[in-house]
Design a protein around this motif. Structure first.
Motif, PDB file in Angstrom:
ATOM      1  N   SER A 191     -12.043  -3.039  11.040  1.00  0.00           N
ATOM      2  CA  SER A 191     -13.263  -3.352  11.014  1.00  0.00           C
ATOM      3  C   SER A 191     -14.456  -2.428  11.349  1.00  0.00           C
ATOM      4  N   HIS A 235      -7.603  -7.464  14.690  1.00  0.00           N
ATOM      5  CA  HIS A 235      -7.806  -7.082  12.932  1.00  0.00           C
ATOM      6  C   HIS A 235      -6.815  -8.090  12.297  1.00  0.00           C
ATOM      7  N   TRP A 260      -3.951   1.880   7.847  1.00  0.00           N
ATOM      8  CA  TRP A 260      -4.409   0.826   8.287  1.00  0.00           C
ATOM      9  C   TRP A 260      -6.206   0.902   8.286  1.00  0.00           C
ATOM     10  N   LYS A 261      -6.917  -0.210   8.170  1.00  0.00           N
ATOM     11  CA  LYS A 261      -8.299   0.355   7.732  1.00  0.00           C
ATOM     12  C   LYS A 261      -9.070  -0.851   8.827  1.00  0.00           C
ATOM     13  N   LEU A 293      -8.612 -11.467  10.001  1.00  0.00           N
ATOM     14  CA  LEU A 293      -8.207 -11.654   8.582  1.00  0.00           C
ATOM     15  C   LEU A 293      -8.008 -13.175   8.488  1.00  0.00           C
ATOM     16  N   ASP A 334      -2.861  -7.219   1.043  1.00  0.00           N
ATOM     17  CA  ASP A 334      -4.002  -6.453   0.713  1.00  0.00           C
ATOM     18  C   ASP A 334      -4.345  -5.490   1.870  1.00  0.00           C
ATOM     19  N   HIS A 335      -4.113  -5.966   3.081  1.00  0.00           N
ATOM     20  CA  HIS A 335      -4.675  -5.419   4.161  1.00  0.00           C
ATOM     21  C   HIS A 335      -3.733  -4.927   5.154  1.00  0.00           C
TER      22      HIS A 335
END
Length: 364
Positions: free
Chosen positions: A334, A357, A331-332, A361, A322-323
């Motif tokens: 932090s 990133h 891309w999101k 996670l 989901d990331h």
């Protein structure tokens, strides 16, 4: 009927430590009668053969035009490697000089032999020799330096001779695993990683045939991206445990097993992204290959592959679904930063951004 004869050339044997080289002159038009160009390829058993890149036709044409002009000169010596059929018969040594002995180089010539059966191989100067071969000239003598060596030693000399020239990196990387002898430090450091990369490309698993190289031209994953991922892991990550720090060798079988145990579920879990080219997927792109290499290091460092809880690793990888934006979306990160799926490039900053990133996670 093909000619068979013996070419006897005046030569100078020069001793360099326990090695000998032979300096001589030869008509460039006769060079291909006994000399072959060892083209890089893989045989039916996927073993590396040869080491030379393909002819650069435009370069050959330019040299040919020069050779056919008035006053042409090629002062640089060609470099040849001989097998044991070539002999040197020494003459009378020069007084007071024991490292240089004049004599005669004896080269058997059989025009019926196939290329791979000839007694000499061209290590450096294939474009010049091809231009002489094609030039509208009756003869063109050239200076040459020869040495007697195995094909592995020839590859080493080929890399060293071309280390200051724009030799294609992909060619160097594929030659490194089967090269012996002293190499520049940067190449020596990458030798083990290059060997593992070739094993990945030639064996079973998700990387089979996918890595672009001179003998795997249909591969679409950049060899340098895989090499960087492997090199970091060998020196600082999960594969470090299999490396012998004394001599730079490693347990190749264990390294291969470790890599495949991680990347096989990655390729399966993100099947669509893995099946696409780097232009269509950031997983097969350099930034994704390296970032996922860091994930492998984070999850499995210091644990032998047969002791890793691979079920737990797969569950952790599943948590990335989901990331990630391998083929679409955004891309999101932090820090609030957002990037288009294909906005990440194979740069040090972007590799660091994505690696940090993904590692964060999988560490949650």
């Amino acid at each position: 009927m093909a000619d068979r004869y013996t070419l006897r050339l005046p030569a100078l044997r020069v001793s360099q430590g326990d090695k000998q080289i032979y300096c001589f002159a030869v008509d460039g038009k006769k060079l291909h009668d006994f000399t072959a160009v060892s083209r890089i390829r893989r045989d039916d058993e996927k073993q590396l053969q040869g080491y030379q890149r393909p002819e650069a036709l435009s370069h050959i044409r330019a040299i040919r035009r020069y050779l056919e002009s008035e006053g042409a000169m090629l002062p640089n010596a060609l470099v040849l490697a001989f097998d044991e059929r070539v002999e040197f018969v020494p003459g009378s040594p020069s007084k007071g000089i024991d490292y240089a002995v004049p004599g005669e180089l004896i080269i058997p010539v059989d025009e019926s032999l196939d290329e791979h059966e000839k007694p000499a191989w061209l290590v450096d100067g294939q474009q010049r020799s091809a231009a002489i071969r094609d030039a509208d000239l009756a003869e063109f003598p050239v200076a040459a330096v020869g040495f007697i060596a195995s094909q592995q030693e020839q590859r080493s000399q080929f890399i060293l001779v071309n280390s200051t020239k724009p030799l294609p990196k992909g060619l160097v990387y594929e030659l490194l695993p089967d090269t012996t002898g002293q190499l520049p430090r940067s190449y020596a450091r990458r030798q083990l990683a290059a060997k593992i990369m070739v094993l990945l490309n030639m064996g079973d698993g998700p990387f089979c045939g996918r890595i672009s190289s001179p003998t795997s031209p249909t591969g679409n994953i950049k060899d340098n991206s895989v090499l960087r991922m492997l090199e970091h892991s060998i020196y600082e990550g999960a594969l470090y445990q299999y490396r012998n720090a004394e001599d730079g060798t490693g347990d190749e079988e264990a390294m291969l097993a470790h890599i495949l145990a991680f990347w096989t579920p990655v390729a399966s879990m993100f099947e669509d992204a893995w099946g696409k080219s780097p232009k269509e997927s950031r997983l097969t792109h350099g930034v994704g290959i390296q970032a996922m290499g860091f994930v492998m290091d984070r999850l499995t460092a210091d644990i032998p592959f047969d002791k890793v809880d691979w079920d737990k690793v797969r569950i952790t990888l599943r948590g990335l679904e989901d990331h990630v934006a391998w083929t679409s979306g955004k891309w999101k990160f932090s820090d609030g930063q957002e990037r288009s799926w294909n906005g990440l490039q194979n740069t040090a900053n972007d590799v660091r951004l994505l690696s940090t990133h993904l590692q964060a996670l999988v560490s949650k």
